[in-house]
Design a protein around this motif. Structure first.
Motif, PDB file in Angstrom:
ATOM      1  N   VAL A 129       0.852  -1.170   0.000  1.00 47.16           N
ATOM      2  CA  VAL A 129       0.000   0.000   0.000  1.00 47.16           C
ATOM      3  C   VAL A 129       0.890   1.223   0.000  1.00 47.16           C
ATOM      4  O   VAL A 129       1.856   1.304   0.735  1.00 47.16           O
ATOM      5  CB  VAL A 129      -0.928   0.010   1.224  1.00 47.16           C
ATOM      6  N   ILE A 171       1.600   5.172   0.424  1.00 54.89           N
ATOM      7  CA  ILE A 171       1.131   6.368   1.108  1.00 54.89           C
ATOM      8  C   ILE A 171       2.028   7.529   0.703  1.00 54.89           C
ATOM      9  O   ILE A 171       3.230   7.451   0.779  1.00 54.89           O
ATOM     10  CB  ILE A 171       1.233   6.164   2.625  1.00 54.89           C
ATOM     11  N   HIS A 175      -8.132  -1.217   4.413  1.00 58.90           N
ATOM     12  CA  HIS A 175      -6.826  -0.562   4.474  1.00 58.90           C
ATOM     13  C   HIS A 175      -6.767   0.636   3.517  1.00 58.90           C
ATOM     14  O   HIS A 175      -6.336   1.724   3.885  1.00 58.90           O
ATOM     15  CB  HIS A 175      -5.698  -1.551   4.175  1.00 58.90           C
ATOM     16  N   GLU A 182      -0.026   3.834   9.655  1.00 60.36           N
ATOM     17  CA  GLU A 182      -0.125   2.420   9.277  1.00 60.36           C
ATOM     18  C   GLU A 182      -0.585   1.536  10.437  1.00 60.36           C
ATOM     19  O   GLU A 182      -1.410   0.641  10.252  1.00 60.36           O
ATOM     20  CB  GLU A 182       1.216   1.923   8.737  1.00 60.36           C
ATOM     21  N   TYR A 195       4.002  -1.066  11.521  1.00 61.04           N
ATOM     22  CA  TYR A 195       2.746  -1.753  11.183  1.00 61.04           C
ATOM     23  C   TYR A 195       2.322  -2.706  12.311  1.00 61.04           C
ATOM     24  O   TYR A 195       1.263  -2.565  12.902  1.00 61.04           O
ATOM     25  CB  TYR A 195       2.906  -2.561   9.892  1.00 61.04           C
TER      26      TYR A 195
END
Ligand SMILES: [Zn+2]
Length: 573
Positions: A8, A10, A307, A333, A390
């Motif tokens: 993912v 960001i 998410h 996260e 995370y």
């Protein structure tokens, strides 16, 4: 044991201490783009036409025609993919013609970085037509565990970021129109404005990863939380999977929007396709939509939807929030990952907090070793940072959630922080620090959070989290109180819906799947006036050009977050 890897992206925020984080050497950002906006005042000078027939779909070949009329005269201009990571995509049979059909010369370049470009000699030509074909089956073995397709076209669907298939005329940031000629039974799912036979949007920072879903979909659009949520589910999924995907997304979307005090989005598009050859399709995610290849309904699907959607509020531009440095990754996260487990649990889709249990098991394994560290680490991206921001970050966010619920007698939770943060920093208004989070956490909880942050966020004290039924993990309140002092109130557990209430929703949604429909249901989740003001600013930017370039240049740094999640047990689905 099954391993799942999801990437993912960001966008990070401007800071003298922040470096862009690249997972691979090929990452580059060839073009700086402003945020998207659509102006009806400007003529549309750029038209993409994607023309698919069944044989081209079977072969993975995407034929594209671009009509482009530059607003400035130039002896030449360049077309290229935008956004990074697009270099390995194979573009075949590139030709360019003037308005009379005469071929124009062009120069193809492939840089050492693998960036491709086509520089066209204009010779006072005012508009051109470009033809090319994209072979959309590039599999990157270095992406995540086991690799992933970077866009994919198969016999019954195409799932891609716009930047994989539509070349960008360098320097152009105005509106474009996208037209799709599709095989019988196929429909398009894109997060752009419907206009006549096609869709209109503008070339902006969201363009490269803007979801383009084409295929034999069951598509449903409903109005939720003030946004139109479009969910396109591929026809290959069973009616049960389709119904559950639809039910979950329609339940989760307003919940997440409410978590942040209301949705800033006119629309959100969610596309679900089967895994080609058992592989994932990666990187298709922006603030207003995402697409993913999945096995069916289950934890992976729920994780993927949640998410990305949470990042619409806490990360992605232009609707998200900006942090001051890498140090706040645990909040961006870690809290996102926490909600990815918490929400399916609350909705009764999971028996327990699921992946949080794995993170705790991992933590117990590396606590006190060299792999451990503060969740607020500012180290360059690595497996260690992944573990800390995370995995350990999600445990810290669980602790924060539990602590606020306890001190407020269950009246408030981590959601109180999210709402306050989004109210203050949403739509990229300013940049927050971990100190700002601490102050807001203290205000929301009515409890001095300084020791909590000192020990568990800035420090490496043993996290007071233990395995415990029924949710699988719980705070060790005795340890936390011996760490940070007396805590008022009594523990409050996360409330969970029963499985039977979920089944009711699923049955109801199943009946809706027979056809596409639009409901104008009014949402019960109202926005505050302050958030509404922010929305207006976000969707109709009117910054002077120089400001757009300056800001976009600063914001374009991209961080890649590689999340390795061990799936512990069979799904309930
Ligand atoms: Zn993320």
């Amino acid at each position: 044991m099954l391993f799942l890897v999801i990437l993912v992206l960001i966008p990070l925020t401007p800071s003298p201490n922040v470096n862009g984080i690249a997972p691979r050497n090929q990452l580059h950002v060839p073009t700086v783009l402003p945020e998207s906006h659509v102006s009806s005042q400007q003529p549309i000078r750029l038209i993409y036409r994607l023309s698919l027939n069944q044989s081209s779909a079977d072969a993975g070949l995407v034929p594209v025609t671009i009509s482009f009329a530059p607003s400035y005269s130039s002896t030449s201009f360049t077309m290229s993919p935008v956004g990074g990571w697009y270099d390995p995509i194979e573009v075949r049979d590139f030709t360019v013609m003037d308005s009379k059909g005469a071929e124009l010369r062009f120069q193809y370049r492939r840089e050492a970085s693998n960036q491709q470009s086509w520089t066209i000699t204009m010779n006072e030509v005012s508009n051109i037509t470009v033809h090319y074909t994209v072979y959309l089956r590039y599999f990157d073995p270095k992406t995540g565990a086991g690799g992933a397709y970077l866009g994919y076209l198969g016999s019954t669907f195409l799932l891609s970021g716009a930047g994989w298939i539509f070349l960008h005329p360098e320097g152009y940031s105005g509106s474009f129109e996208a037209l799709f000629d599709l095989p019988p039974g196929w429909t398009a799912a894109v997060p752009w404005n419907r206009a006549g036979a096609g869709y209109v949007w503008s070339i902006g920072s969201d363009f490269p990863r803007s979801v383009v879903g084409l295929g034999t979909f069951r598509t449903t659009t409903v109005s939720l939380a003030g946004s139109n949520l479009t969910v396109a589910v591929h026809s290959a999924f069973s009616s049960s999977d389709s119904a559950q995907i639809l039910a979950f997304t329609q339940k989760a979307f307003p919940y997440v929007a409410d978590l942040f005090g209301g949705s800033p989005l006119p629309s959100y598009v969610s596309v679900w396709v089967p895994k080609p050859n058992g592989n994932r399709i990666d990187f298709i995610e922006t603030y207003n939509g995402a697409g993913e290849a999945i096995d069916g309904f289950g934890m992976n699907m729920m994780y993927s939807f949640l998410h990305r959607l949470v990042h619409t509020f806490n990360g992605f531009q232009p609707t998200g929030m900006g942090s001051q440095s890498d140090s706040e990754r645990w909040f961006v996260e870690g809290c996102d990952v926490y909600y990815d487990s918490k929400i399916p649990y609350m909705f009764g889709y999971q028996h327990d907090l699921n992946w949080l249990i794995d993170y705790l098991r991992d933590y117990d394994g590396y606590y006190g070793t060299q792999s451990d560290g503060a969740v607020s680490t500012t180290e360059p991206f690595s497996d260690r940072v992944l573990t800390l921001a995370y995995g350990k970050g999600s445990l810290v966010c669980f602790m924060l959630d539990s602590l606020i619920m306890r001190t407020t007698g269950g009246m408030r939770s981590l959601a109180g922080i999210m709402r306050r943060m989004y109210h203050q920093y949403g739509n990229y208004h300013g940049y927050y620090s971990t100190n700002d989070i601490q102050q807001i956490a203290s205000e929301v909880s009515g409890f001095d959070m300084s020791k909590f942050f000192k020990l568990y966020i800035w420090g490496t004290s043993k996290l007071p989290v233990v395995f415990s039924m029924p949710s699988g993990v719980d705070v060790d309140w005795n340890q936390m109180q011996s760490d940070i002092g007396s805590i008022p109130g009594q523990p409050v557990t996360i409330s969970q819906e029963t499985t039977s209430s979920r089944t009711e929703v699923t049955r109801e949604q199943s009946a809706m799947l027979s056809s596409t429909y639009v409901s104008q249901t009014q949402s019960s989740f109202g926005s505050t006036s302050a958030v509404s003001t922010s929305v207006t600013k976000a969707t109709t930017p009117s910054l002077p050009f120089i400001d757009i370039v300056t800001i976009a240049g600063a914001l374009v740094i991209v961080a890649i977050s590689l999340l390795i999640i061990r799936k512990r047990k069979a799904k309930r689905a």
